[in-house]
Design a protein around this motif. Structure first.
Motif, PDB file in Angstrom:
ATOM      1  N   LEU A  29     -11.433  -6.571 -10.475  1.00 41.07           N
ATOM      2  CA  LEU A  29     -11.492  -5.601  -9.372  1.00 41.07           C
ATOM      3  C   LEU A  29     -11.088  -6.222  -8.038  1.00 41.07           C
ATOM      4  CD1 LEU A  29     -14.825  -3.659 -10.025  1.00 41.07           C
ATOM      5  CD2 LEU A  29     -12.495  -2.859 -10.418  1.00 41.07           C
ATOM      6  N   PHE A  32      -7.667  -5.321  -6.558  1.00 40.70           N
ATOM      7  CA  PHE A  32      -7.703  -3.916  -6.146  1.00 40.70           C
ATOM      8  C   PHE A  32      -8.453  -3.774  -4.821  1.00 40.70           C
ATOM      9  CE2 PHE A  32      -7.295  -2.857 -10.800  1.00 40.70           C
ATOM     10  CZ  PHE A  32      -6.130  -2.113 -10.695  1.00 40.70           C
ATOM     11  N   ALA A  33      -9.627  -4.395  -4.752  1.00 39.84           N
ATOM     12  CA  ALA A  33     -10.471  -4.266  -3.566  1.00 39.84           C
ATOM     13  C   ALA A  33      -9.811  -4.891  -2.341  1.00 39.84           C
ATOM     14  CB  ALA A  33     -11.839  -4.894  -3.824  1.00 39.84           C
ATOM     15  N   THR A  36      -6.972  -2.661  -1.212  1.00 38.46           N
ATOM     16  CA  THR A  36      -7.513  -1.442  -0.601  1.00 38.46           C
ATOM     17  C   THR A  36      -8.050  -1.742   0.791  1.00 38.46           C
ATOM     18  OG1 THR A  36      -8.055  -0.567  -2.783  1.00 38.46           O
ATOM     19  CG2 THR A  36      -9.157   0.449  -0.905  1.00 38.46           C
ATOM     20  N   PHE A  63      -0.673  -3.427  -4.676  1.00 34.10           N
ATOM     21  CA  PHE A  63      -1.685  -2.647  -5.388  1.00 34.10           C
ATOM     22  C   PHE A  63      -1.068  -1.987  -6.626  1.00 34.10           C
ATOM     23  CE2 PHE A  63      -4.123   1.072  -6.432  1.00 34.10           C
ATOM     24  CZ  PHE A  63      -5.442   0.778  -6.114  1.00 34.10           C
ATOM     25  N   SER A  67      -1.907  -2.761 -10.485  1.00 31.50           N
ATOM     26  CA  SER A  67      -2.447  -1.649 -11.262  1.00 31.50           C
ATOM     27  C   SER A  67      -1.642  -1.430 -12.542  1.00 31.50           C
ATOM     28  CB  SER A  67      -2.445  -0.367 -10.417  1.00 31.50           C
ATOM     29  OG  SER A  67      -2.957   0.718 -11.150  1.00 31.50           O
ATOM     30  N   SER A 155     -14.552   2.583 -10.434  1.00 30.07           N
ATOM     31  CA  SER A 155     -14.203   1.807  -9.237  1.00 30.07           C
ATOM     32  C   SER A 155     -12.695   1.788  -9.008  1.00 30.07           C
ATOM     33  CB  SER A 155     -14.717   0.378  -9.361  1.00 30.07           C
ATOM     34  OG  SER A 155     -16.107   0.364  -9.497  1.00 30.07           O
ATOM     35  N   VAL A 156     -11.945   1.543 -10.071  1.00 31.11           N
ATOM     36  CA  VAL A 156     -10.487   1.466  -9.950  1.00 31.11           C
ATOM     37  C   VAL A 156      -9.897   2.820  -9.548  1.00 31.11           C
ATOM     38  CG1 VAL A 156      -8.355   1.140 -11.283  1.00 31.11           C
ATOM     39  CG2 VAL A 156     -10.209  -0.515 -11.465  1.00 31.11           C
ATOM     40  N   MET A 159     -10.492   3.486  -5.918  1.00 34.27           N
ATOM     41  CA  MET A 159      -9.581   2.741  -5.045  1.00 34.27           C
ATOM     42  C   MET A 159      -8.178   3.355  -5.065  1.00 34.27           C
ATOM     43  SD  MET A 159     -10.892  -1.192  -5.255  1.00 34.27           S
ATOM     44  CE  MET A 159     -11.748  -1.249  -6.814  1.00 34.27           C
ATOM     45  N   HIS A 160      -7.755   3.905  -6.210  1.00 34.30           N
ATOM     46  CA  HIS A 160      -6.475   4.618  -6.246  1.00 34.30           C
ATOM     47  C   HIS A 160      -6.529   5.832  -5.328  1.00 34.30           C
ATOM     48  CE1 HIS A 160      -5.465   2.134  -9.703  1.00 34.30           C
ATOM     49  NE2 HIS A 160      -4.242   2.620  -9.663  1.00 34.30           N
ATOM     50  N   ALA A 162      -8.480   6.190  -2.686  1.00 35.75           N
ATOM     51  CA  ALA A 162      -8.491   5.692  -1.306  1.00 35.75           C
ATOM     52  C   ALA A 162      -7.080   5.331  -0.847  1.00 35.75           C
ATOM     53  CB  ALA A 162      -9.418   4.486  -1.182  1.00 35.75           C
ATOM     54  N   LEU A 163      -6.319   4.683  -1.709  1.00 37.88           N
ATOM     55  CA  LEU A 163      -4.928   4.343  -1.368  1.00 37.88           C
ATOM     56  C   LEU A 163      -4.109   5.605  -1.180  1.00 37.88           C
ATOM     57  CD1 LEU A 163      -2.543   2.419  -0.974  1.00 37.88           C
ATOM     58  CD2 LEU A 163      -2.329   2.304  -3.462  1.00 37.88           C
TER      59      LEU A 163
END
Length: 171
Positions: A29, A32-33, A36, A63, A67, A155-156, A159-160, A162-163
């Motif tokens: 993660l 990703f984090a 983000t 990202f 991914s 979680s992933v 974050m997608h 949020a992006l």
């Protein structure tokens, strides 16, 4: 039966392996984090997610490429145990290959337009949900592993989203 023999059985519980795949899963993660957070800081600082760079890399692409790689890896794990599971795993193998192709396609389309970058993020995020559903219906995925995978996928995908919102904000 020894502990090592019990741990090799796919439906058995093995704390040592659970610690390992939990640690690796949560460590996965981190990219990703970080991506983000860099994008969110860019939005706060400049109002534009498209200005987010790190070491000359465009962070949304960082990202997306990460991914795609992780989604391909997870798609490959669907092959695990399909040959000796005692049931027809053809559909899971097909889903696995389609997800790998979807990941590759997502990497290709980002070069054509900003809107296709958004599409790539949506496709990749949806791919994680598909893997999770495929794992849920697979008889070879133990419940304790699925519980961790559910948290990681949540979680992933968050974050997608949020992006996606950050990039939409910047359009």
């Amino acid at each position: 039966m020894s502990t090592s023999e019990v741990c090799l059985h796919p439906q058995s519980y093995c704390p040592k392996f659970e610690r390992t795949y939990s640690l690796l899963g949560y460590a996965g993660l981190v990219p990703f984090a970080l991506s983000t957070l860099l994008i969110l800081f860019s939005v706060v600082d400049t109002g534009d997610a498209n200005s987010s760079t790190f070491l000359r890399f465009y962070v949304p692409y960082v990202f997306i490429t990460y991914s795609a790689c992780i989604l391909c890896f997870l798609a490959g794990t669907l092959w695990r145990g399909q040959f000796d599971s005692g049931h027809d795993g053809s559909k899971l193998l097909l889903v696995s290959n389609l997800l790998a192709l979807l990941s590759w396609f997502s990497l290709l389309i980002v070069y054509f337009s900003h809107y296709l970058v958004l599409m790539a993020i949506i496709l990749l995020g949806a791919g994680y949900v598909v893997v999770l559903v495929a794992e849920k219906i697979s008889p070879r995925v133990p419940p304790h592993y699925f519980a961790i995978r559910f948290r990681l996928t949540f979680s992933v995908v968050a974050m997608h989203i949020a992006l996606l919102i950050s990039l939409l904000w910047s359009v």
